[in-house]
Design a protein around this motif. Sequence first.
Motif, PDB file in Angstrom:
ATOM      1  N   LYS A 144       1.585  -1.154  -0.190  1.00 29.79           N
ATOM      2  CA  LYS A 144       0.124   0.222  -0.068  1.00 29.79           C
ATOM      3  C   LYS A 144       1.046   1.248   0.169  1.00 29.79           C
ATOM      4  CE  LYS A 144      -3.997  -2.527   2.647  1.00 29.79           C
ATOM      5  NZ  LYS A 144      -4.063  -2.389   3.818  1.00 29.79           N
ATOM      6  N   ASP A 145       0.021   2.626  -0.454  1.00 32.01           N
ATOM      7  CA  ASP A 145       0.368   3.931  -0.441  1.00 32.01           C
ATOM      8  C   ASP A 145       1.531   4.137   1.119  1.00 32.01           C
ATOM      9  OD1 ASP A 145       0.233   3.699  -3.081  1.00 32.01           O
ATOM     10  OD2 ASP A 145      -1.310   5.293  -2.894  1.00 32.01           O
ATOM     11  N   SER A 146       1.023   3.739   1.917  1.00 28.21           N
ATOM     12  CA  SER A 146       1.418   4.220   3.398  1.00 28.21           C
ATOM     13  C   SER A 146       2.459   2.899   3.267  1.00 28.21           C
ATOM     14  CB  SER A 146      -0.119   3.932   4.625  1.00 28.21           C
ATOM     15  OG  SER A 146      -0.054   2.633   4.217  1.00 28.21           O
ATOM     16  N   GLN A 147       2.811   2.053   2.856  1.00 27.60           N
ATOM     17  CA  GLN A 147       3.685   1.616   3.180  1.00 27.60           C
ATOM     18  C   GLN A 147       5.469   1.430   2.192  1.00 27.60           C
ATOM     19  OE1 GLN A 147       4.150  -0.897   5.843  1.00 27.60           O
ATOM     20  NE2 GLN A 147       1.529  -0.206   6.754  1.00 27.60           N
TER      21      GLN A 147
ATOM     22  N   ASN B  79      13.516  -0.540 -10.108  1.00 28.03           N
ATOM     23  CA  ASN B  79      12.241  -2.002 -10.128  1.00 28.03           C
ATOM     24  C   ASN B  79      11.031  -0.831 -10.648  1.00 28.03           C
ATOM     25  OD1 ASN B  79      13.229  -4.436  -9.419  1.00 28.03           O
ATOM     26  ND2 ASN B  79      14.120  -3.364  -8.411  1.00 28.03           N
ATOM     27  N   LEU B  80      10.692   0.155 -10.444  1.00 29.20           N
ATOM     28  CA  LEU B  80       9.483   1.068 -10.931  1.00 29.20           C
ATOM     29  C   LEU B  80       9.377   1.049 -11.797  1.00 29.20           C
ATOM     30  CD1 LEU B  80       9.825   3.891  -8.855  1.00 29.20           C
ATOM     31  CD2 LEU B  80       8.461   2.204  -8.049  1.00 29.20           C
ATOM     32  N   PRO B  81       8.005   0.799 -12.293  1.00 28.84           N
ATOM     33  CA  PRO B  81       7.399   0.739 -14.028  1.00 28.84           C
ATOM     34  C   PRO B  81       8.166   1.826 -14.898  1.00 28.84           C
ATOM     35  CG  PRO B  81       5.681   1.381 -12.292  1.00 28.84           C
ATOM     36  CD  PRO B  81       7.349   0.839 -11.726  1.00 28.84           C
ATOM     37  N   SER B  82       8.598   1.535 -15.647  1.00 27.34           N
ATOM     38  CA  SER B  82       8.947   2.971 -16.288  1.00 27.34           C
ATOM     39  C   SER B  82       8.323   3.671 -17.392  1.00 27.34           C
ATOM     40  CB  SER B  82       9.779   1.943 -17.921  1.00 27.34           C
ATOM     41  OG  SER B  82       9.360   1.660 -18.611  1.00 27.34           O
TER      42      SER B  82
ATOM     43  N   SER C 234       3.339   6.533 -13.023  1.00 25.82           N
ATOM     44  CA  SER C 234       2.261   5.480 -12.407  1.00 25.82           C
ATOM     45  C   SER C 234       2.176   6.202 -11.558  1.00 25.82           C
ATOM     46  CB  SER C 234       3.317   4.005 -12.215  1.00 25.82           C
ATOM     47  OG  SER C 234       3.662   3.629 -12.013  1.00 25.82           O
ATOM     48  N   SER C 235       1.391   5.370 -10.156  1.00 27.27           N
ATOM     49  CA  SER C 235       1.232   6.033  -9.150  1.00 27.27           C
ATOM     50  C   SER C 235       2.081   6.152  -8.256  1.00 27.27           C
ATOM     51  CB  SER C 235      -0.740   5.802  -8.624  1.00 27.27           C
ATOM     52  OG  SER C 235      -0.535   3.820  -8.225  1.00 27.27           O
ATOM     53  N   ILE C 236       1.653   4.517  -7.858  1.00 28.20           N
ATOM     54  CA  ILE C 236       3.646   4.534  -7.039  1.00 28.20           C
ATOM     55  C   ILE C 236       4.530   4.745  -7.290  1.00 28.20           C
ATOM     56  CG2 ILE C 236       4.452   2.646  -8.820  1.00 28.20           C
ATOM     57  CD1 ILE C 236       4.567   2.936  -4.628  1.00 28.20           C
ATOM     58  N   SER C 237       4.454   5.226  -8.882  1.00 26.35           N
ATOM     59  CA  SER C 237       6.109   5.875  -9.418  1.00 26.35           C
ATOM     60  C   SER C 237       6.464   7.562  -8.762  1.00 26.35           C
ATOM     61  CB  SER C 237       6.846   5.767 -10.720  1.00 26.35           C
ATOM     62  OG  SER C 237       5.371   6.243 -11.740  1.00 26.35           O
ATOM     63  N   THR C 238       5.065   7.893  -8.797  1.00 28.65           N
ATOM     64  CA  THR C 238       4.580   9.636  -8.661  1.00 28.65           C
ATOM     65  C   THR C 238       4.807   9.509  -7.251  1.00 28.65           C
ATOM     66  OG1 THR C 238       3.135  10.161 -10.328  1.00 28.65           O
ATOM     67  CG2 THR C 238       2.757  11.404  -8.590  1.00 28.65           C
ATOM     68  N   LEU C 239       4.553   8.799  -6.056  1.00 27.82           N
ATOM     69  CA  LEU C 239       4.497   9.175  -4.788  1.00 27.82           C
ATOM     70  C   LEU C 239       5.661   8.344  -4.142  1.00 27.82           C
ATOM     71  CD1 LEU C 239       2.960   8.112  -2.187  1.00 27.82           C
ATOM     72  CD2 LEU C 239       3.123   6.360  -2.252  1.00 27.82           C
TER      73      LEU C 239
ATOM     74  N   GLY D  55      11.963  11.936 -15.396  1.00 21.61           N
ATOM     75  CA  GLY D  55      12.777  13.577 -15.769  1.00 21.61           C
ATOM     76  C   GLY D  55      11.374  13.558 -15.736  1.00 21.61           C
ATOM     77  N   SER D  56      10.748  13.633 -17.173  1.00 21.29           N
ATOM     78  CA  SER D  56       9.434  13.872 -17.909  1.00 21.29           C
ATOM     79  C   SER D  56       8.526  13.858 -16.902  1.00 21.29           C
ATOM     80  CB  SER D  56       9.300  13.553 -19.228  1.00 21.29           C
ATOM     81  OG  SER D  56       9.620  12.314 -19.235  1.00 21.29           O
ATOM     82  N   PHE D  57       8.414  13.354 -15.672  1.00 15.81           N
ATOM     83  CA  PHE D  57       7.334  13.310 -15.073  1.00 15.81           C
ATOM     84  C   PHE D  57       7.887  14.416 -14.045  1.00 15.81           C
ATOM     85  CE2 PHE D  57       7.339   8.963 -16.696  1.00 15.81           C
ATOM     86  CZ  PHE D  57       5.930   9.015 -17.766  1.00 15.81           C
TER      87      PHE D  57
END
Length: 1238
Positions: A77-80, A115-118, A121-126, A166-168
């Motif tokens: 989860k996002d909190s973890q 390991n984050l998706p290229s 995504s929501s997790i990479s934004t977090l 970089g572009s995000f």
Amino acid sequence: MSFFLGQILEKMGSIDKDIRFMATHDLANELEKDTFKMDPTYENKIVTKLLALTADSANNVQENVVKCLGLLIKRVKDSQATEIIDTLSKNILEESNKEELVEISGIGLKTIITNLPSEGSSISTLVIKNLVPKLLIGIDSEKLKDKNEIKMSCLDILNDLLQKYGSFMIGDLENIQKVVLPKLNATRPAIRKRAILCLANIAFPSPDNLFNSLLDYIIKSIEEAKKPDHISTLIQAIGAICKSSGYRLGKYLPKVMPHVLNYCDNNKFEQNDELRENCLLCFEAIIEKCQKDVTPYIGEIITLCTKYIKFDPNYSDDGEGEEDGDEEEEEMETSGDNDEEQEEEEEEEDLSDDDDISWKIRRSSCKTLCAIISTRPELLVELYQKVAPVLYNRFKEREENVRLDIFTTFVLLLKQLNKKLANPQAKEVLKQQVPKLVQSISKSLIDKSIRTRVGAIALLKELVMIIPGSLTGQVSQIVNGINLSLSEKNTNSNLKIEALVLLKLLLINEPAQSFQSHITSLSTHIVKCINDSYYRIASEALRVCQEFVIVFNKIRSSTDCKPIISNLFAANFVQLKAQDIDQEVKEAAISSIGTIITLFGNEIQSELQPCLSILLERLDNELTRVVTVKVLSRIINSSINIDLSSILPSAIKLLSTFLRKNNRVLKQSSLIALNDIVKVCPNLLPSSLLTGILTEMATLINESDLQITHLAFVFIQNLLKNYSEKHQAATLVNEKCIPPTLALLKSSLLQGVALESLLSLFATIVQLDEPGMKYEQLLTLLFNTAADIKQPVTRQSFHSISQCIAVITVNTTPALRKQTIHNLICNLSSVNEPLVLLSLSCLGEIGRRIDIHENENLQESVYKTFEANNEEIKQVAALCLGDIAVCSLQSYLPFILEQIKNQPKKQYLLLHTLRETIVKLSHTDEGIKTIHPFLQSILPLLFDNCVNEEEGTRNIVAECLGKLSMIEPNEIIPKLVEKIKSPSPLERSTIVTSIKFSIMENKEVVDQYLAPNISQFLSLLHDGDLIVRRSALLSLNYIAHNKPNLIRNDLSVYLPILYNNAKIKPELIREVDLGPFKHKVDDGIEIRKTAFECMYTLLDTSIDKIDVAPFIVSLCDGLKDTQYDIKLLCHLMIIRLANSNGAALLENITLLLEPLRVILMTKVNETAVKQQIERNEECIRSALRAVASISRIPNSDSIVKFEEFVKNTIRTTPLAAQFNSILSEDTMSNQDSMDTSN
């Protein structure tokens, strides 16, 4: 899964480090599986425990923990996830005294980012949101002022984040830049280096205002900087930014380049080698990425590179005297070697090579020169004049890696000469440099270092292929080096192979006399290498042996050849009879020994029969039969008449079976071998095999492979000519081969060499006059074949048959010929239209081969068919009359010219007749002599018809004028030039069209007479009349495609005209009132289309002369055009430009994005018909291919606006699937192959 996680959690708390290791290892393995699902009740506990284990005392446990955290970040989860980021960041920032924990936490964060998706995504934004502020604290915090390791770790992590997302991170870039920029002044070089990488990754996605502020800061810093280390860092930063952001740096070059040029050659910083190296590397990046904007500085950069490629302060000889002449060089060679060594030893006492980094400067100079060589084809001559001598004088470079770089640079320079548009003058400059070049590299051929020798050989290989035959005087020097490489014991196998390849190239390309003094030594080394145990050396040596024997044969008169040939043959024979050797060696041995037998068979008579027996065995072996068939052909054709009676009957039997194999090469080679047999030794062909051979031959006569069919016809002809039992051969040919031949004659595909060999075969058959294949019988068969052709028939249907009838008629007796012509003339009055067509075609084909004007009623009968109702008959009649006139010019041409004047209704057909006569006669010197006296009668008539209202008539007249202008250029070309000023637009149009047909004639005449006047003809590009202007554009396109050299130097004049004609002109759009509605007609469509076709052609033939920026502006006009055809043509131009000059396209890509977006987003109206829908879909597909071609250009992803365009217009729309499909296609399938020259 709950049970598993419970056990893992328990084991991770064990006091035994091995149990903790296995627990974390097992968890990592499970997390890697796609089927793994985290139990919510254990999620928090697992994360907490893993974070605690980052401080574990066992390193292997820490490694597993890092791996687990990287895999877990996407599953919790996002909190973890936030907890993981916060904890690891805290370990770095607050546990600075625990170096090991800081290090493992840094590795953990880097692993998470990996390991984050290229895609965003929501997790990479977090992760970005939580991590970036903490990293900036670590980089800039006052508390961590002395903690350089933490700063470096944070910069590393930030660099990974920027590189991937970089572009995000657009919103964070400004803050990051503010924090990172001051680190360029850090005292520790490692921090400066990481700051540079971060800034380069910031520059790539940054908006223009942020990019501008970054460059302004760096430029201002350079202007104010005093310390060499600080200046070096700033210049290094410019180079890195240039590599990442490409052309965006171009507009800053006027501010940047003066500083970089100055510091590269500044006496104040003479001792700072690192600064100089960074300047040179900065040049390399700028040259590659800013090709247009760097142009004004290229000369200075070349000067600096040629200076610093010699920069070697630890070496007493600075090489400056080498370019002055040969005297110093010779002196150095003869008497200076010992002094040199002594000087080096003395120098080394004062200066240690371990502290010397000047080699980096020399290597950087090489790299920069490579960039210039690759990107500036227009400077090729200058590079050979200025750079090549410097390079080959540096072949003596003492640092091996740099020496190899210099070799590589020179090889790259050589390869430029192979490019399509390379200036031929550069090759002439190189030829003059060959003696000095070979003298310089000859020392490297005998160097102790294997790598150096291989590099030198690679360079010489390229040189031999680039300028074959130009190393005659240097062969001895090169061969001496080759001999050394081949003779030394324990020589590196790769070196031997390279040396053998070079020797083979020399033997192929250099005159045989050059090797006169080396025959004995070379033969010894070749024999030794043939016997080598390594198959690659043995096979290459056998290939060298083959070329060596060919050369030896040319100079054999001056040498006792038997000992040498015996040794070579013996070595070859060992490999030939060996069964357990590599396939490559087998084939090379067969080919090599075949050449020895072919050229020196009389010298080895006693060993010949055993060798031939083995060759027969190899012929029967599926793996070696192809090469053996080719060898057999060579031996059969030998000038020394090798006795093959012992193997030929068996070989012929095998060859006949090969004709039915699927292997095309084997089939073709077997046909050639059988042809050679019936030409050279037909009596050795057993009559018992003849039926089988001709049966197989008959199966090869079809339209599916006309090259094989051609060889079959040649074999049959040679058989009939040379075989002793001609009657038997003729009977079998008639029975087996004539039926499939007649079937082939019905095919419209029969043409080229197959048709020519068939005609030759029919001529031979008629001359033999054998029963069953006499003239009358063949004629009947051919007419019956024509009658079997399905209706409706056209002149193309009878193209092959009429030529066959003509050939047999020409080769028969005069009486039979006269009777046949009489019958053909009678057929012209028949109501059977196919028969009339065939008869006309036959008369024309006979008439262009022999004079038949004396036949009664010929002229009247042919001319009468001009009045037929069938248009096809009229056309064939016109061509027939023109063909008959070829051999009867005195009788027919006055009649044709008279009728053109007096019969306006038949004028078009009669002009076709005249064109046919002129075209046929202009192809031969005899024909030109024949027509020359009639020029004064023909020209006025043609000029009179230049103003004909019919475009078709004017085109025929233009072709006639073009052909005639090359027959008498002194007289006709001035008249054509004079007609350019004619008040009649139709006449001007015809005259400018005529040059299309002139330029394909005699090259010398075109260059001497037409080339000086081309600009006058093309001045009609400015003509106010649309017809004239379009004709001029068509002629320009034709010249650009077929003779680009006529206009290449004047493209700066013609291109603006093309760009102007490619625009939509409102004044050419008129409104037509159609009663109920009004319709707009654009009279400029054809002009625009022709202009774009010409631009497309010039991209292929003269791209080096095109300034890409204005070209792309014109392309934008085309993409906005209302015509689909023009848009499609512009897409093809983008593809061609992407393939040939992608860097220049990227510099101007932003101009194309909006027009392409409009095309991709275009939707047809609901009322659109099927054709409109299909055309729009085709246009979108074409635009996607253009975008795909741009995306394949190296570094296209560095163009932010292009990446945004692809993402917003394609990737996130329904077009994504189609675009991905196009991207997955083979690159070659996207290469354009359209020919618009007609």
